[in-house]
Write an enzyme that holds these catalytic residues in place. Structure first.
Site, PDB file in Angstrom:
ATOM      1  N   SER A 124       0.939  -1.358  -0.038  1.00 48.01           N
ATOM      2  CA  SER A 124      -0.063  -0.017  -0.064  1.00 48.01           C
ATOM      3  C   SER A 124       0.959   1.033  -0.102  1.00 48.01           C
ATOM      4  O   SER A 124       2.002   1.313   0.417  1.00 48.01           O
ATOM      5  CB  SER A 124      -0.647  -0.107   1.300  1.00 48.01           C
ATOM      6  OG  SER A 124      -1.391   1.271   1.614  1.00 48.01           O
ATOM      7  N   TYR A 149      -1.868  -0.987  10.581  1.00 46.29           N
ATOM      8  CA  TYR A 149      -2.012  -1.718   9.439  1.00 46.29           C
ATOM      9  C   TYR A 149      -0.956  -1.516   8.326  1.00 46.29           C
ATOM     10  O   TYR A 149      -0.293  -2.185   7.945  1.00 46.29           O
ATOM     11  CB  TYR A 149      -3.164  -1.020   8.893  1.00 46.29           C
ATOM     12  CG  TYR A 149      -3.417  -1.297   7.549  1.00 46.29           C
ATOM     13  CD1 TYR A 149      -3.783  -2.485   6.939  1.00 46.29           C
ATOM     14  CD2 TYR A 149      -3.343  -0.410   6.618  1.00 46.29           C
ATOM     15  CE1 TYR A 149      -3.732  -2.872   5.609  1.00 46.29           C
ATOM     16  CE2 TYR A 149      -3.440  -0.436   5.194  1.00 46.29           C
ATOM     17  CZ  TYR A 149      -3.562  -1.947   4.955  1.00 46.29           C
ATOM     18  OH  TYR A 149      -3.698  -2.113   3.232  1.00 46.29           O
ATOM     19  N   LYS A 153       2.244  -3.771   6.483  1.00 50.90           N
ATOM     20  CA  LYS A 153       2.709  -3.858   5.299  1.00 50.90           C
ATOM     21  C   LYS A 153       4.163  -3.522   5.249  1.00 50.90           C
ATOM     22  O   LYS A 153       4.900  -4.220   4.579  1.00 50.90           O
ATOM     23  CB  LYS A 153       2.060  -2.645   4.292  1.00 50.90           C
ATOM     24  CG  LYS A 153       0.669  -2.940   4.479  1.00 50.90           C
ATOM     25  CD  LYS A 153       0.329  -4.506   3.440  1.00 50.90           C
ATOM     26  CE  LYS A 153      -1.283  -4.585   3.335  1.00 50.90           C
ATOM     27  NZ  LYS A 153      -1.688  -5.849   2.951  1.00 50.90           N
TER      28      LYS A 153
HETATM   29  P1  NAD Z   1     -10.834  -7.348   1.450  1.00 50.74           P
HETATM   30  O1  NAD Z   1     -11.037  -7.352   3.038  1.00 50.74           O
HETATM   31  O2  NAD Z   1     -12.096  -7.035   0.769  1.00 50.74           O
HETATM   32  O3  NAD Z   1     -10.210  -8.635   1.007  1.00 50.74           O
HETATM   33  C1  NAD Z   1      -9.147  -9.496   1.791  1.00 50.74           C
HETATM   34  C2  NAD Z   1      -9.851 -10.857   1.952  1.00 50.74           C
HETATM   35  O4  NAD Z   1      -8.798 -11.648   2.648  1.00 50.74           O
HETATM   36  C3  NAD Z   1     -11.067 -10.943   2.775  1.00 50.74           C
HETATM   37  O5  NAD Z   1     -12.206 -11.779   1.548  1.00 50.74           O
HETATM   38  C4  NAD Z   1     -10.903 -11.630   3.812  1.00 50.74           C
HETATM   39  O6  NAD Z   1     -12.042 -12.588   4.178  1.00 50.74           O
HETATM   40  C5  NAD Z   1      -9.676 -12.424   3.593  1.00 50.74           C
HETATM   41  N1  NAD Z   1      -8.621 -12.778   4.656  1.00 50.74           N
HETATM   42  C6  NAD Z   1      -8.252 -11.932   5.468  1.00 50.74           C
HETATM   43  N2  NAD Z   1      -7.606 -12.484   6.452  1.00 50.74           N
HETATM   44  C7  NAD Z   1      -7.356 -13.858   6.027  1.00 50.74           C
HETATM   45  C8  NAD Z   1      -6.760 -14.989   6.375  1.00 50.74           C
HETATM   46  N3  NAD Z   1      -5.938 -14.904   7.576  1.00 50.74           N
HETATM   47  N4  NAD Z   1      -6.862 -16.141   5.814  1.00 50.74           N
HETATM   48  C9  NAD Z   1      -7.495 -16.260   4.753  1.00 50.74           C
HETATM   49  N5  NAD Z   1      -8.297 -15.014   4.123  1.00 50.74           N
HETATM   50  C10 NAD Z   1      -8.077 -14.013   4.963  1.00 50.74           C
HETATM   51  O7  NAD Z   1      -9.651  -6.202   1.046  1.00 50.74           O
HETATM   52  P2  NAD Z   1      -9.261  -5.771  -0.135  1.00 50.74           P
HETATM   53  O8  NAD Z   1      -9.670  -4.274  -0.431  1.00 50.74           O
HETATM   54  O9  NAD Z   1      -9.488  -6.655  -1.261  1.00 50.74           O
HETATM   55  O10 NAD Z   1      -7.619  -5.758  -0.154  1.00 50.74           O
HETATM   56  C11 NAD Z   1      -6.826  -6.666  -0.530  1.00 50.74           C
HETATM   57  C12 NAD Z   1      -5.337  -6.667  -0.063  1.00 50.74           C
HETATM   58  O11 NAD Z   1      -5.288  -5.315  -0.499  1.00 50.74           O
HETATM   59  C13 NAD Z   1      -5.074  -6.435   1.577  1.00 50.74           C
HETATM   60  O12 NAD Z   1      -4.026  -7.137   1.886  1.00 50.74           O
HETATM   61  C14 NAD Z   1      -4.940  -4.997   1.780  1.00 50.74           C
HETATM   62  O13 NAD Z   1      -4.287  -4.486   2.814  1.00 50.74           O
HETATM   63  C15 NAD Z   1      -4.331  -4.379   0.583  1.00 50.74           C
HETATM   64  N6  NAD Z   1      -4.783  -3.051  -0.007  1.00 50.74           N
HETATM   65  C16 NAD Z   1      -5.931  -2.724   0.103  1.00 50.74           C
HETATM   66  C17 NAD Z   1      -6.403  -1.170  -0.188  1.00 50.74           C
HETATM   67  C18 NAD Z   1      -7.618  -0.674  -0.317  1.00 50.74           C
HETATM   68  O14 NAD Z   1      -8.000   0.385  -0.062  1.00 50.74           O
HETATM   69  N7  NAD Z   1      -8.712  -1.474  -0.585  1.00 50.74           N
HETATM   70  C19 NAD Z   1      -5.296  -0.436  -0.465  1.00 50.74           C
HETATM   71  C20 NAD Z   1      -3.862  -0.924  -0.440  1.00 50.74           C
HETATM   72  C21 NAD Z   1      -3.630  -2.324  -0.068  1.00 50.74           C
END
Ligand code: NAD
Ligand code: UDP
Length: 340
Positions: A124, A149, A153
């Protein structure tokens, strides 16, 4: 390639599953459904016309993770699974460190044991911390963050760099996302936050659909053209394509052990510009009021995008208007998100 998508039922993961299938890859998903619903899967199958094998467990369960790698052929992993709410992470830091680091440890162990050598990791823009000048460039030595958080990362990036240095043949692409928004153009899948949305776009969309009364705009006195915060919003379908490009780049460049790329548009958009763009896309007025700044928010965050453009051959193509139109199509067709 046969790609394991961790967190493949989540917002970015689900869109990436479609992009991978579209590009001719095979996909299997592991997700605990901690922050997503199983009903996303039949929609992905319908949109792609393909069966998607899903393994429902928490990656921190090292025995189950190990068994998955023993039972399945896996050529590469895209690791989305993790907790992601900044505010919640300051209230429950241990849960964030346990989940985000623990899942990565179990995954890396299983990859090592089964000789899986390709990993794409969701990082991120938050790793650029509070002091880096915008636009953010990838080649900074010291990463930091202002919240637990973000520290998960930063730490995972460090762990991946150390493991890659010690594991000949392992290749890791670190993708630093800016602000993912939008939805698949079918309107069948999109962002479905549980409870009150923390992020701007889903909040605006829920105001538009009548689930929330008004948007609080956090701060109108920043040193920006209209006084509200600037962010680099990127369409989730463009972001998904960036993952396919990263997999291809690693395959074509076996000398890469670990490397980071920003995935953003390079453009800053203000909160009020986004509100007005959403009003144009939806035809619905968005009630808002300007309130105090949110603790920890930066005035501006946007990417320098050259590295991804020149090396991955990828660039974001969709506009702010596309992001709003696609979000509105998803939200208006699914006012309560996914069923279940
Ligand atoms: P999201 O919460 O929609 O998806 C994450 C998925 O991981 C969920 O379906 C959740 O059920 C699953 N999960 C969480 N912990 C788990 C575990 N221990 N074992 C198995 N499954 C697990 O989030 P997203 O927005 O799709 O983000 C995906 C990734 O991108 C994350 O790592 C997040 O930190 C990163 N990210 C997201 C954003 C954003 O703004 N959405 C920005 C930068 C980085
Ligand atoms: N924002 C806002 N009201 C909200 C949510 C967000 O004014 O209800 C602002 C926030 O201050 C920031 C921008 O919208 O300037 C993007 O916030 P978001 O939480 O979506 O992303 P991040 O701050 O993590 O980049």
């Amino acid at each position: 390639m046969r790609v394991l998508v961790t967190g493949g039922a989540g917002y970015i993961g689900s869109h990436t599953v479609l992009a991978l299938l579209d590009a001719g890859h095979e996909v299997l998903v592991v997700d605990s459904f901690a922050n997503s619903k199983p009903t996303v899967i039949p929609r992905l199958e319908e949109l792609s016309g393909q069966h998607i094998p899903v393994h429902a467990f928490d990656l921190r369960d090292a025995d189950k993770t190990e068994r998955l790698f023993a039972d399945e052929r896996i050529d590469a992993v895209i690791h989305f699974a993790g907790l992601k709410a900044v505010g919640e992470s300051t209230e429950q830091p241990l849960a964030y460190y346990e989940n985000n680091l623990g899942s990565t440890f179990a995954l890396l162990r299983a990859m090592e044991r089964h000789d899986v050598r390709t990993l794409v990791f969701s990082s991120s823009a938050t790793v650029y911390g509070e002091d880096a000048p915008v636009p953010y460039v990838e080649n900074r030595d010291h990463l930091s963050s202002s919240n637990p958080y973000g520290w998960t990362k930063v730490m995972q990036e460090q762990i991946l760099a150390d493991v890659a240095a010690a594991s000949p043949g392992l290749q890791v692409a670190i993708l630093r996302y800016f602000n993912p928004v939008g939805a698949h153009e079918s309107g069948q899948i999109g962002e479905d936050p549980q409870g009150i949305p923390n992020n701007l776009m889903p909040y605006i969309a829920q105001v538009a659909v009548g689930r929330r009364e008004r948007l609080s705009v956090f701060g109108g006195d920043y040193d920006t053209p209209d006084g509200t915060g600037l962010r680099d919003y990127i369409h989730v379908v463009d972001l998904a394509a960036g993952h396919v490009a990263a997999l291809g780049h690693l395959a074509a460049n076996p000398e890469i052990a670990v490397r980071a790329w920003n995935l953003g548009t390079g453009q800053g958009t203000s909160v009020l510009e986004m509100v007005h763009a959403f009003e144009r896309a939806s035809g619905v007025p968005i009630a808002y009021e300007i309130v105090g700044r949110r603790a920890g928010d930066l005035p501006a965050s946007y990417a320098k995008t050259e590295r991804a453009e020149t090396e991955l051959g990828w660039r974001a193509e969709r506009s702010i208007d596309d992001m709003c139109a696609d979000t509105w199509r998803w939200q208006s067709a699914n006012p309560q998100g996914f069923p279940g």
